[in-house]
Write a protein that holds these residues in place. Structure first.
Motif, PDB file in Angstrom:
ATOM      1  N   TRP A 142       4.866   0.166  -9.231  1.00  0.00           N
ATOM      2  CA  TRP A 142       5.307   1.055  -8.158  1.00  0.00           C
ATOM      3  C   TRP A 142       4.250   2.114  -7.893  1.00  0.00           C
ATOM      4  O   TRP A 142       3.598   2.588  -8.833  1.00  0.00           O
ATOM      5  N   VAL A 143       4.084   2.507  -6.637  1.00  0.00           N
ATOM      6  CA  VAL A 143       3.313   3.702  -6.314  1.00  0.00           C
ATOM      7  C   VAL A 143       4.215   4.646  -5.534  1.00  0.00           C
ATOM      8  O   VAL A 143       5.044   4.210  -4.726  1.00  0.00           O
ATOM      9  N   LYS A 144       4.057   5.927  -5.792  1.00  0.00           N
ATOM     10  CA  LYS A 144       4.896   6.931  -5.139  1.00  0.00           C
ATOM     11  C   LYS A 144       4.201   8.281  -5.239  1.00  0.00           C
ATOM     12  O   LYS A 144       3.412   8.519  -6.157  1.00  0.00           O
ATOM     13  N   PRO A 145       4.475   9.191  -4.309  1.00  0.00           N
ATOM     14  CA  PRO A 145       3.948  10.555  -4.434  1.00  0.00           C
ATOM     15  C   PRO A 145       4.592  11.272  -5.620  1.00  0.00           C
ATOM     16  O   PRO A 145       5.685  10.900  -6.063  1.00  0.00           O
ATOM     17  N   VAL A 146       3.942  12.318  -6.116  1.00  0.00           N
ATOM     18  CA  VAL A 146       4.555  13.092  -7.186  1.00  0.00           C
ATOM     19  C   VAL A 146       5.774  13.845  -6.682  1.00  0.00           C
ATOM     20  O   VAL A 146       6.615  14.289  -7.471  1.00  0.00           O
ATOM     21  N   LYS A 147       5.909  13.963  -5.345  1.00  0.00           N
ATOM     22  CA  LYS A 147       7.093  14.590  -4.766  1.00  0.00           C
ATOM     23  C   LYS A 147       7.414  13.910  -3.450  1.00  0.00           C
ATOM     24  O   LYS A 147       6.561  13.847  -2.559  1.00  0.00           O
ATOM     25  N   ALA A 148       8.629  13.371  -3.334  1.00  0.00           N
ATOM     26  CA  ALA A 148       9.062  12.715  -2.100  1.00  0.00           C
ATOM     27  C   ALA A 148      10.581  12.695  -2.076  1.00  0.00           C
ATOM     28  O   ALA A 148      11.245  12.933  -3.083  1.00  0.00           O
ATOM     29  N   HIS A 149      11.156  12.404  -0.912  1.00  0.00           N
ATOM     30  CA  HIS A 149      12.594  12.268  -0.779  1.00  0.00           C
ATOM     31  C   HIS A 149      13.004  10.828  -1.040  1.00  0.00           C
ATOM     32  O   HIS A 149      12.467   9.895  -0.441  1.00  0.00           O
ATOM     33  N   SER A 151      13.496   7.215  -1.578  1.00  0.00           N
ATOM     34  CA  SER A 151      12.495   6.149  -1.732  1.00  0.00           C
ATOM     35  C   SER A 151      11.357   6.271  -0.720  1.00  0.00           C
ATOM     36  O   SER A 151      10.540   5.360  -0.609  1.00  0.00           O
ATOM     37  N   ALA A 152      11.318   7.372   0.013  1.00  0.00           N
ATOM     38  CA  ALA A 152      10.272   7.527   1.020  1.00  0.00           C
ATOM     39  C   ALA A 152       8.892   7.480   0.367  1.00  0.00           C
ATOM     40  O   ALA A 152       8.637   8.119  -0.653  1.00  0.00           O
ATOM     41  N   LEU A 153       8.006   6.687   0.939  1.00  0.00           N
ATOM     42  CA  LEU A 153       6.629   6.509   0.477  1.00  0.00           C
ATOM     43  C   LEU A 153       6.561   5.928  -0.936  1.00  0.00           C
ATOM     44  O   LEU A 153       5.562   6.089  -1.634  1.00  0.00           O
ATOM     45  N   GLY A 154       7.623   5.242  -1.350  1.00  0.00           N
ATOM     46  CA  GLY A 154       7.593   4.508  -2.611  1.00  0.00           C
ATOM     47  C   GLY A 154       7.435   3.026  -2.330  1.00  0.00           C
ATOM     48  O   GLY A 154       8.155   2.464  -1.511  1.00  0.00           O
ATOM     49  N   PHE A 155       6.473   2.375  -2.982  1.00  0.00           N
ATOM     50  CA  PHE A 155       6.162   0.975  -2.695  1.00  0.00           C
ATOM     51  C   PHE A 155       5.992   0.176  -3.980  1.00  0.00           C
ATOM     52  O   PHE A 155       5.324   0.628  -4.913  1.00  0.00           O
ATOM     53  N   LYS A 156       6.576  -1.005  -4.002  1.00  0.00           N
ATOM     54  CA  LYS A 156       6.254  -1.976  -5.044  1.00  0.00           C
ATOM     55  C   LYS A 156       5.042  -2.761  -4.561  1.00  0.00           C
ATOM     56  O   LYS A 156       5.073  -3.364  -3.479  1.00  0.00           O
ATOM     57  N   VAL A 157       3.967  -2.742  -5.338  1.00  0.00           N
ATOM     58  CA  VAL A 157       2.739  -3.434  -4.917  1.00  0.00           C
ATOM     59  C   VAL A 157       2.453  -4.578  -5.884  1.00  0.00           C
ATOM     60  O   VAL A 157       2.525  -4.423  -7.104  1.00  0.00           O
ATOM     61  N   GLU A 158       2.129  -5.734  -5.318  1.00  0.00           N
ATOM     62  CA  GLU A 158       1.921  -6.936  -6.118  1.00  0.00           C
ATOM     63  C   GLU A 158       0.473  -7.414  -6.099  1.00  0.00           C
ATOM     64  O   GLU A 158       0.124  -8.334  -6.847  1.00  0.00           O
ATOM     65  N   ASP A 159      -0.358  -6.819  -5.250  1.00  0.00           N
ATOM     66  CA  ASP A 159      -1.762  -7.213  -5.218  1.00  0.00           C
ATOM     67  C   ASP A 159      -2.575  -6.116  -4.529  1.00  0.00           C
ATOM     68  O   ASP A 159      -2.020  -5.101  -4.073  1.00  0.00           O
ATOM     69  N   GLU A 160      -3.881  -6.325  -4.445  1.00  0.00           N
ATOM     70  CA  GLU A 160      -4.763  -5.306  -3.872  1.00  0.00           C
ATOM     71  C   GLU A 160      -4.458  -5.036  -2.406  1.00  0.00           C
ATOM     72  O   GLU A 160      -4.535  -3.895  -1.947  1.00  0.00           O
ATOM     73  N   ALA A 161      -4.104  -6.071  -1.669  1.00  0.00           N
ATOM     74  CA  ALA A 161      -3.815  -5.899  -0.244  1.00  0.00           C
ATOM     75  C   ALA A 161      -2.587  -4.999  -0.051  1.00  0.00           C
ATOM     76  O   ALA A 161      -2.579  -4.115   0.822  1.00  0.00           O
ATOM     77  N   GLN A 162      -1.561  -5.226  -0.850  1.00  0.00           N
ATOM     78  CA  GLN A 162      -0.362  -4.392  -0.731  1.00  0.00           C
ATOM     79  C   GLN A 162      -0.655  -2.959  -1.171  1.00  0.00           C
ATOM     80  O   GLN A 162      -0.105  -2.006  -0.605  1.00  0.00           O
ATOM     81  N   PHE A 163      -1.509  -2.795  -2.166  1.00  0.00           N
ATOM     82  CA  PHE A 163      -1.893  -1.448  -2.593  1.00  0.00           C
ATOM     83  C   PHE A 163      -2.609  -0.716  -1.459  1.00  0.00           C
ATOM     84  O   PHE A 163      -2.312   0.445  -1.161  1.00  0.00           O
ATOM     85  N   GLU A 168      -2.445   3.412   2.950  1.00  0.00           N
ATOM     86  CA  GLU A 168      -2.572   3.780   4.365  1.00  0.00           C
ATOM     87  C   GLU A 168      -1.354   4.552   4.839  1.00  0.00           C
ATOM     88  O   GLU A 168      -1.473   5.580   5.530  1.00  0.00           O
ATOM     89  N   GLU A 169      -0.173   4.077   4.450  1.00  0.00           N
ATOM     90  CA  GLU A 169       1.065   4.756   4.834  1.00  0.00           C
ATOM     91  C   GLU A 169       1.188   6.107   4.129  1.00  0.00           C
ATOM     92  O   GLU A 169       1.573   7.116   4.733  1.00  0.00           O
ATOM     93  N   ILE A 170       0.862   6.136   2.850  1.00  0.00           N
ATOM     94  CA  ILE A 170       0.972   7.372   2.083  1.00  0.00           C
ATOM     95  C   ILE A 170       0.022   8.433   2.626  1.00  0.00           C
ATOM     96  O   ILE A 170       0.396   9.611   2.786  1.00  0.00           O
ATOM     97  N   ARG A 171      -1.209   8.050   2.927  1.00  0.00           N
ATOM     98  CA  ARG A 171      -2.174   9.024   3.437  1.00  0.00           C
ATOM     99  C   ARG A 171      -1.705   9.678   4.726  1.00  0.00           C
ATOM    100  O   ARG A 171      -1.947  10.862   4.972  1.00  0.00           O
ATOM    101  N   ASP A 391      13.928   5.109   3.959  1.00  0.00           N
ATOM    102  CA  ASP A 391      13.493   4.194   2.919  1.00  0.00           C
ATOM    103  C   ASP A 391      12.249   3.455   3.391  1.00  0.00           C
ATOM    104  O   ASP A 391      12.075   3.210   4.584  1.00  0.00           O
ATOM    105  N   SER A 392      11.384   3.076   2.441  1.00  0.00           N
ATOM    106  CA  SER A 392      10.144   2.391   2.808  1.00  0.00           C
ATOM    107  C   SER A 392      10.371   0.937   3.218  1.00  0.00           C
ATOM    108  O   SER A 392       9.481   0.308   3.771  1.00  0.00           O
TER     109      SER A 392
END
Length: 432
Positions: A142-149, A151-163, A168-171, A391-392
């Motif tokens: 999972w990747v997520k900000p240290v602070k978010a509401h 599941s916003a900006l929380g992503f399960k990533v399975e490979d480099e492309a998804q990361f 891009e969305e988080i930035r 939700d993401s």
């Protein structure tokens, strides 16, 4: 008895009704401080300005300020603590609060006191083009900000492309909360190990699976107590929460007690006192392994109506008690229903909302299924992907609060009601 003035940040009509269920409500006067649109339903947060505005509202009040409570996530959770301290009212220390509000700081504290239930974790800079090389976790994670509401900006990533897609969305959006969170972090002395992990940083976490359960309770003058445990059900894809049930029945009571004990060890580690909390755990049944997902420093507003349905009073009961400096007390199983649930209403594709249920639709819903409450998070004309706090993976239209005699009856009612609620949509506008 003199009327006590209770101030509630981001007070909504639904929460006002829930507040009326608490003991001696007739002797309490409830006052909103700032509104939901300003504090919650927004992507434009300036903590220092919000604090200034909240102070002004309290200063303008002609009467005693007897209690300040919160049931929303940041910035409300932190505002309530700062304002309570300024008015000489019971509240957790700001540092103890932030040790849980900052997801990476929280993981560091958990590793010190309950390492057996902490997933693998790494902090990283989402603006670093080589961030993936610094993480050191195997896919998926999972990747997520240290602070978010939620599941916003929380992503399960399975490979480099998804990361890369997640970054891009988080930035684009991390500053909506991160900038305001940095204003708060400047108010405390941060440990050296948090260098570089400010409000606009992220963490990667080991992907864990299992049954998710949430204890909720209080810490008052050093006395720890849990007054309810909830089941957290995910959808078939396993990415979004679809239903929250009370009381929990999906894991054995000894496992629930382990969750309760682990939460206490953590809260004492960070020095959290004179406040409410809810924690979230994942239980891997096959390995009998518990994983702590997070600890939230407040009552959960998602739990409030469910407590009222099953126990006879909203969890505002204990929040008010602590805020007044009184030992918290909750009734037990004095409500109308044996079980209750908060059920999410989703839409899977981006769209523009062209119709939402009317007041008449809601009244008919409550007539056919007594005790059922529908709250909406969208309005006609809303473009789903432009709404804050979504939700993401899926778009949240609203929430159903349902009571029943059994879990099986809850599930059936959820299906029946969700199928007939009159939402309508039009295709989302093309980009640009």
């Amino acid at each position: 008895m003199n009327t006590k003035n209770i101030f509630v940040l981001g007070l909504t009509d639904v929460q006002r009704r829930e507040l009326e269920t608490v003991r001696n409500a007739e002797d309490l006067a409830f006052h909103g401080v700032l509104d939901y649109e300003t504090l919650v339903n927004t992507t434009d947060l300036d903590f220092d300005q919000l604090l200034h505005d909240a102070r002004a509202e309290l200063d303008a009040f002609d009467g005693s300020i007897d209690a300040i409570i919160a049931h929303w996530d940041f910035p409300v959770s932190v505002l309530a603590t700062v304002l309570a301290a300024e008015n000489g009212l019971p509240a957790p220390s700001l540092e103890s609060l932030l040790k849980s509000e900052h997801k990476y700081w929280s993981r560091l504290e958990q590793q010190r006191c309950i390492p057996e239930c902490v997933p693998g974790v790494a902090a990283f800079d989402p603006f670093d083009d080589d961030a993936l090389a610094t993480i050191g976790l195997d896919f998926p994670f999972w990747v997520k900000p240290v602070k978010a509401h939620s599941s916003a900006l929380g992503f399960k990533v399975e490979d480099e492309a998804q990361f890369a897609a997640a970054l891009e969305e988080i930035r684009e959006h991390i500053g909506e909360i991160g900038d305001a969170f940095n204003q708060v972090l400047r108010r405390v002395a941060l440990p050296a190990e948090l260098e570089g992990a400010d409000g606009n940083s992220c963490l990667a976490e080991q992907f864990v699976e299992g049954t998710q359960v949430a204890p909720e309770g209080t810490m008052f003058r050093g006395e720890y107590h849990v007054h309810g445990v909830f089941d957290m059900h995910k959808d078939e894809a396993g990415t979004s929460f679809s239903r929250l049930d009370y009381p929990a029945s999906s894991v054995p009571e000894p496992v629930q007690q382990r969750m309760i004990d682990l939460t206490e060890r953590y809260l004492r580690q960070v020095g959290y006192d004179d406040g409410c909390f809810n924690s979230e755990f994942m239980w891997d049944r096959e390995q009998d392994q518990l994983w702590l997902i997070e600890v939230n420093t407040r009552i959960s507003q998602s739990h409030s109506d469910l407590f009222a349905k099953v126990d006879g009073s909203s969890n505002h009961e204990v929040a008010i008690d602590i805020a007044l400096g009184e030992k918290p007390r909750m009734p037990h199983r004095e409500g109308e229903f044996a079980t209750a649930a908060q059920c999410m209403l989703f839409h899977d594709e981006d769209a523009v909302v062209t119709r939402v249920p009317s007041a008449e639709d809601k009244a008919e819903l409550a007539r056919r299924w007594p005790g059922t409450l529908l709250t909406l998070q969208v309005a006609e004309g809303d473009w789903l992907s432009e709404l804050p706090g979504q939700d993401s993976y899926r778009f949240i239209l609203g929430k159903l609060y349902i009571g029943a005699d059994s879990t099986e009856q809850l599930v059936e009612r959820y299906r029946e009601i969700a199928a007939e609620i009159p939402f309508e949509f039009a295709p989302a506008p093309a980009d640009g």
